[in-house]
Design a protein around this motif. Structure first.
Motif, short mmCIF file in Angstrom:
data_model
loop_
_atom_site.label_atom_id
_atom_site.label_comp_id
_atom_site.label_asym_id
_atom_site.label_seq_id
_atom_site.Cartn_x
_atom_site.Cartn_y
_atom_site.Cartn_z
N LEU A 820 0.30 -3.19 -0.50
CA LEU A 820 -0.17 -3.73 0.77
C LEU A 820 0.50 -5.05 1.14
N THR A 821 0.84 -5.84 0.13
CA THR A 821 1.43 -7.15 0.43
C THR A 821 2.96 -7.11 0.46
N GLY A 822 3.55 -6.12 -0.21
CA GLY A 822 5.00 -6.08 -0.31
C GLY A 822 5.56 -7.12 -1.24
N ARG A 823 4.70 -7.77 -2.02
CA ARG A 823 5.13 -8.82 -2.95
C ARG A 823 5.09 -8.30 -4.38
N ARG A 824 5.88 -8.90 -5.24
CA ARG A 824 5.93 -8.50 -6.64
C ARG A 824 4.68 -9.02 -7.37
N PRO A 825 4.28 -8.36 -8.47
CA PRO A 825 3.08 -8.81 -9.19
C PRO A 825 3.17 -10.23 -9.70
N VAL A 826 4.37 -10.66 -10.04
CA VAL A 826 4.60 -12.04 -10.45
C VAL A 826 5.87 -12.53 -9.78
N GLU A 827 5.82 -13.69 -9.16
CA GLU A 827 6.99 -14.27 -8.51
C GLU A 827 7.27 -15.62 -9.14
N LEU A 839 -3.32 -14.79 -6.20
CA LEU A 839 -3.01 -15.20 -4.83
C LEU A 839 -3.90 -14.47 -3.82
N VAL A 840 -4.04 -13.15 -3.98
CA VAL A 840 -4.85 -12.37 -3.03
C VAL A 840 -6.32 -12.70 -3.19
N ARG A 841 -6.78 -12.91 -4.41
CA ARG A 841 -8.19 -13.24 -4.61
C ARG A 841 -8.53 -14.57 -3.96
N GLY A 842 -7.62 -15.52 -4.04
CA GLY A 842 -7.84 -16.79 -3.37
C GLY A 842 -7.87 -16.64 -1.86
N ALA A 843 -6.98 -15.81 -1.33
CA ALA A 843 -6.97 -15.58 0.12
C ALA A 843 -8.25 -14.90 0.58
N ASP A 844 -8.78 -14.00 -0.27
CA ASP A 844 -10.03 -13.32 0.07
C ASP A 844 -11.18 -14.31 0.11
N GLU A 845 -11.23 -15.21 -0.84
CA GLU A 845 -12.31 -16.20 -0.87
C GLU A 845 -12.24 -17.13 0.33
N GLU A 846 -11.04 -17.36 0.85
CA GLU A 846 -10.86 -18.25 2.01
C GLU A 846 -10.81 -17.48 3.33
N LEU A 849 -7.18 -12.92 4.38
CA LEU A 849 -6.42 -11.81 3.80
C LEU A 849 -5.27 -11.38 4.69
N GLU A 850 -5.41 -11.57 5.98
CA GLU A 850 -4.36 -11.14 6.90
C GLU A 850 -3.04 -11.83 6.60
N ASP A 851 -3.10 -13.03 6.05
CA ASP A 851 -1.88 -13.77 5.71
C ASP A 851 -1.13 -13.11 4.56
N CYS A 852 -1.82 -12.26 3.79
CA CYS A 852 -1.20 -11.65 2.62
C CYS A 852 -0.52 -10.32 2.93
N MET A 853 -0.80 -9.74 4.09
CA MET A 853 -0.29 -8.40 4.39
C MET A 853 1.23 -8.41 4.55
N ASP A 854 1.85 -7.32 4.14
CA ASP A 854 3.29 -7.16 4.30
C ASP A 854 3.64 -7.22 5.79
N PRO A 855 4.45 -8.19 6.21
CA PRO A 855 4.79 -8.30 7.65
C PRO A 855 5.50 -7.06 8.19
N ARG A 856 6.08 -6.25 7.31
CA ARG A 856 6.74 -5.03 7.77
C ARG A 856 5.75 -3.99 8.29
N SER A 862 -4.47 -1.35 10.45
CA SER A 862 -5.79 -1.83 10.83
C SER A 862 -6.30 -2.78 9.75
N MET A 863 -6.60 -4.02 10.13
CA MET A 863 -7.05 -4.98 9.14
C MET A 863 -8.39 -4.58 8.53
N ASP A 864 -9.24 -3.90 9.32
CA ASP A 864 -10.51 -3.42 8.74
C ASP A 864 -10.24 -2.47 7.60
N GLU A 865 -9.30 -1.54 7.81
CA GLU A 865 -8.94 -0.57 6.79
C GLU A 865 -8.25 -1.26 5.62
N ALA A 866 -7.31 -2.15 5.93
CA ALA A 866 -6.56 -2.84 4.88
C ALA A 866 -7.48 -3.70 4.02
#
Length: 909
Positions: A820-827, A839-846, A849-856, A862-866
């Motif tokens: 969903l993010t298009g990012r590697r497990p460790v960068e 990273l995603v857990r922190g975004a969820d707490e704040e 989550l939309e900031d984490c989605m793969d821009p592609r 649908s953000m509700d689905e994602a």
């Protein structure tokens, strides 16, 4: 009273009404009461049930409700894709005793199926929900049932024995579940049956011998299960059958000639099985055959003449061992739109008569041994969209007719080629300027040839280009100027004599080798491969240029000449080595870094292949490996591509944990267990090779690469769509469910071990290899096998905790986040390390989550689905194993949020 106060407010008046009705004092109809009770147990975020009120006298005007005009009773309840969630109450359905049709497909219903249904029910459609548990045996007592659709849920267990006894049943669709066991017989009693779809389950055993005695069958789909044996002969009596699907099983034996007696057959899919022998000419008796798929079997002999003589529109014979010349008769039919003959052993020239197929849109001849010049006549095929002739032995140049010659207007308008793959041949000469006429061109692969000259500037006109791979050729000069070529990945143009982009700086960094520069002010080694600095003082820059320019030019010229010479010598050496390999015909399909030179074996082992009567081929295992065909390296070993002497492409894993591998007997015993794994989302293990110092595992070859490549190595334009990613998530989940049900822990799940087949379906590989080791050495496994940091469950670092299926659940959760993010497990950053799950857990707490989605995925997601799926990934990556769901529960959750895949047919009701 305390307990009653905890009930939802809506339920209290409903219970009172039901109590009054039971006492004979009801003020509203039983149908209204039943529907209100049904509503009380459902979540309705879209408000579709808002008009349903206990204050109404009748329910006939409510959304989704249809009443019988004569009696006023509710006859149909149909609410497709209404976002309804929750469980179906048994009492409400029983009270709707006049209900004929109950259809809630594409919602989010969960829990088990009700064990009792309205007695007059004729149509039941609960497809595309998240219903779990087994199919109740009581379903076989609803004798009025005509149509049953429970597809795409999470149903488990067996199919009820009495289901074929229902006298009026015409259509059964149980596909896309996790039903197991054998299919019950009794088809002769199903005199009305027209449609049976049991595909994509976990069913096993032999296909019931009496299935062909349901004489009115029009469609029978048993594909993607684990059926064994052959096709039952009773099928020959189904003279009205128009579609037969049994692909993706483990069926064996020869193709029966009596298939030709099924005169109404329009679609035949027997792909992905173990059928052997020649394709019978008797199939030509199927005069109405429109689509045939016999790919991924073990068929031999020549391509049959009837392929070009029937009104076929789509035909696939890929992944067999068919050989000889492709012969196109002069009176061939011209209905073909798609023809796939890839991964066989065809020889000779591509027949120029192929151009007579004026409707052909897809032509795949890759991975064969076809030779001679590329026919210019293919340039006449104005509807062709995909052309793949890669990995053959074609020579000569790319004909200018491929782009329509000089008639730019004609072919810019009509020539809609989408994908063109001519890679891994012996093509020489320049790339024709006429290729620039193919204005709809999206994918070009000319890699691993001997093309020379410069790239035509006309290629700048290809505004739809997504992939242009000319790596490993002899090309030179500047790249065309366009948005695509200005940002082309280096891997697409690597290993050429001197390709360079005029849009980059003068040193062409990232395209050509950096020039050797003597820096008089450097105290280090005078030979430096670093690019010259342009931030120092101007006097120093001038001194560097004036002193080193001549040396750099001369040195660069020597290097280029040396590279060209060595490349040519290496190609000749590879060709010689390839011809000398007697047991194996290797296809030079990939280029990578050199693999380790194998040591000489003192004792030759035995290559054991499963499927064809477990035939053994004695050979030297090292002959299976070619360092130029290396596909990749992982914790367990290096993977190579090879083509066996029967023409079958395979992927071969050379284990690099030989010192840890168990004894030969235990190794063979475990490998033979793994070879029985059969699932449409799992890569099939086809054989093995053993000596004391060399162990090889032979898998089926997946031509579309890995999920890792599609997520992290593709351009934005050619990236996976959201629906493709969702299907991959569900496919991997189904694979893990299957493995866990058979006691196999994958342990090494990661995106590079999720491969894609020719249809884009995910296939999980590298499974169960941890059991080859004598013990779970935590240090060895964590550092060597779990090589991709970020996928490993935290409890694995504790020696006192057992490795369980929940480790796979953790890895799957990381995979969800990666997709969903298009990012590697460790960068790895310059001075930091980013763990994706954190990273995603922190975004969820704040709540970002939309900031984490793969821009592609922007615009199609649908953000509700994602958000629901992201949260599922976070639950799967819980630090405490007991808080993670099992994979069967994961499937149910995924199905609950999946968008409807289409409206079910109801014309048989």
């Amino acid at each position: 009273m305390a307990a009653a106060s905890c009930l939802p407010l809506l339920v209290l008046p409903v219970l009172a009404l039901l109590a009054a009705a039971a006492a004979g004092a009801a003020t509203v109809s039983d149908d209204v009461l039943a529907l209100v009770v049904l509503k009380s147990g459902l979540s309705d975020p879209a408000g579709r049930l808002a008009p349903w009120s206990e204050d109404a006298d009748r329910a006939c005007t409510w959304p989704g409700v249809t009443c019988d005009a004569r009696t006023g009773r509710v006859a149909a309840l149909e609410l497709p894709a209404a976002s309804l969630a929750g469980r179906l109450p048994r009492s409400a359905l029983l009270r709707l005793d006049a209900l004929l049709s109950f259809a809630l497909p594409g919602n989010r219903l969960s829990g088990p199926l009700p064990d009792a249904l309205p007695p007059r029910l004729r149509a039941l459609d609960l497809s595309g929900n998240a219903i779990s548990g087994g199919i109740p045996a009581s379903l076989a007592s609803v004798e009025s049932l005509v149509s049953l659709n429970l597809s795409r849920n999470g149903l488990t267990g067996p199919i009820p024995d009495g289901i074929w006894s229902l006298p009026s049943l015409r259509s059964v669709d149980l596909s896309g579940n996790m039903l197991s066991g054998s299919v019950p017989g009794g088809f002769p009693r199903s005199s009305s049956l027209r449609v049976v779809d049991l595909s994509r389950n976990l069913l096993e055993g032999e296909i019931p011998a009496d299935v062909g005695e349901a004489g009115l069958l029009k469609l029978l789909d048993l594909g993607h299960n684990s059926f064994t044996g052959g096709l039952p002969e009773s099928l020959r009596g189904l003279s009205g059958l128009s579609s037969l699907g049994a692909g993706g099983n483990a069926l064996s034996g020869e193709l029966p000639a009596w298939i030709g007696e099924m005169g109404a057959l329009e679609t035949l899919d027997l792909s992905g099985n173990h059928f052997v022998g020649e394709i019978p000419d008797a199939i030509s008796g199927c005069k109405n055959l429109v689509e045939v798929d016999l790919s991924r079997n073990m068929l031999t002999g020549e391509l049959r003449w009837w392929v070009f003589g029937l009104p076929l529109q789509r035909a696939s014979f890929a992944g067999n061992a068919l050989s000889g010349w492709i012969k196109v008769p002069s009176d061939a039919a011209v209905a073909l739109e798609a023809l796939d003959l890839s991964s066989n052993a065809f020889t000779g020239a591509i027949p120029p008569e192929i151009a007579t197929f004026a409707r052909l849109k897809y032509l795949n001849l890759s991975l064969n041994s076809m030779s001679e010049h590329f026919p210019a006549s293919i340039g006449q095929m104005s509807l062709l969209e995909v052309l793949d002739v890669s990995a053959n032995k074609l020579d000569g140049g790319v004909p200018p007719e491929i782009g329509g010659g000089g008639n730019v207007i004609l072919f810019s308008f009509f020539f809609l080629i989408i994908c063109r793959d001519l890679s891994h041949n012996k093509l020489t000469g320049p790339i024709p300027m006429s290729m620039g006429n193919l204005t709809s061109l999206q994918t070009v692969n000319l890699s691993e040839n001997m093309l020379n000259g410069t790239l035509p500037m006309e290629l700048s006109d290809l505004v739809n280009l997504r992939v242009f791979n000319v790596s490993h050729n002899l090309l030179s000069g500047v790249l065309p100027i366009s948005r695509f070529f200005d940002s082309i990945p280096y891997s697409f143009i690597s290993d050429n004599a001197g390709l360079c982009s005029s849009q980059k700086n003068s040193s062409c960094n990232g395209v050509m080798p950096k020039p050797i520069v003597f820096n008089p002010n450097s105290s280090s080694n005078p030979l430096s491969d670093a690019a010259p600095s342009y931030t120092g003082n101007q006097h120093q820059k001038k001194m560097i240029l004036s002193i080193s320019t001549l040396i750099a030019i001369v040195g660069g010229a020597v290097i280029v000449i040396g590279v060209v010479t060595i490349t040519a010598l290496n190609r000749r050496a590879r060709a010689t080595a390839s011809r000398s390999a007697l047991p194996i015909a290797l296809s030079d399909d990939y280029h990578s870094q050199s693999a380790e030179s194998p040591e000489n074996e003192a004792k030759s082992g035995k290559l054991v292949m499963f499927g064809r009567g477990s035939s053994d081929f004695s050979t030297d295992g090292h002959a299976l490996l070619n360092k130029d065909c290396e596909l990749g390296r992982g914790g367990f070993g290096t993977v190579y591509k090879a083509v066996l002497r029967d023409g079958q492409p395979v992927a071969i894993k050379k284990l690099t944990v030989s010192s840890l591998v168990k004894s030969e007997d235990e190794f063979k015993q475990h490998v033979k267990l793994l070879c029985k794994v059969r699932h449409h989302n799992i890569v099939t293990l086809r054989g093995f090779y053993w000596t004391s110092s060399l162990q090889l595992l032979i898998y089926e070859f997946m031509p579309a690469g890995s999920l890792h490549q599609h997520l992290h190595e593709c351009s934005e334009e050619s990236s996976l769509s959201w629906m493709e990613r969702f299907d991959i998530i569900i496919g991997v989940a189904r694979a893990l469910v299957y493995l866990h049900r058979h006691g196999i822990i994958h342990f090494n799940l990661k995106s590079s071990n999720v491969l894609l087949d020719t249809n884009g379906e995910p296939r999980v590989g590298d499974y169960g290899l941890v059991n080859l080791l004598p013990m779970l050495d935590r240090y060895v496994l964590s550092s060597k096998i779990q090589s991709a940091l970020g996928y490993m469950a935290p409890e694995f670092t504790c020696r006192t905790v057992n490795v369980t299926e929940k480790c796979d659940v953790y890895s799957f959760g990381v995979l969800i986040l990666e997709i969903l993010t298009g990012r590697r497990p460790v960068e790895y950053l310059e001075d930091d390390l980013v763990v994706l799950s954190d990273l995603v857990r922190g975004a969820d707490e704040e709540d970002r989550l939309e900031d984490c989605m793969d821009p592609r995925l922007s615009g199609e997601l649908s953000m509700d689905e994602a958000t629901l799926i992201i949260k599922l990934g976070l639950v799967c990556t819980s630090q405490v194993p007991s808080q993670r769901p099992d994979m069967a529960e994961v499937i149910g959750m995924l199905e609950m949020v999946r968008s409807p895949q289409g409206t079910p047919e109801d014309d048989l009701v």
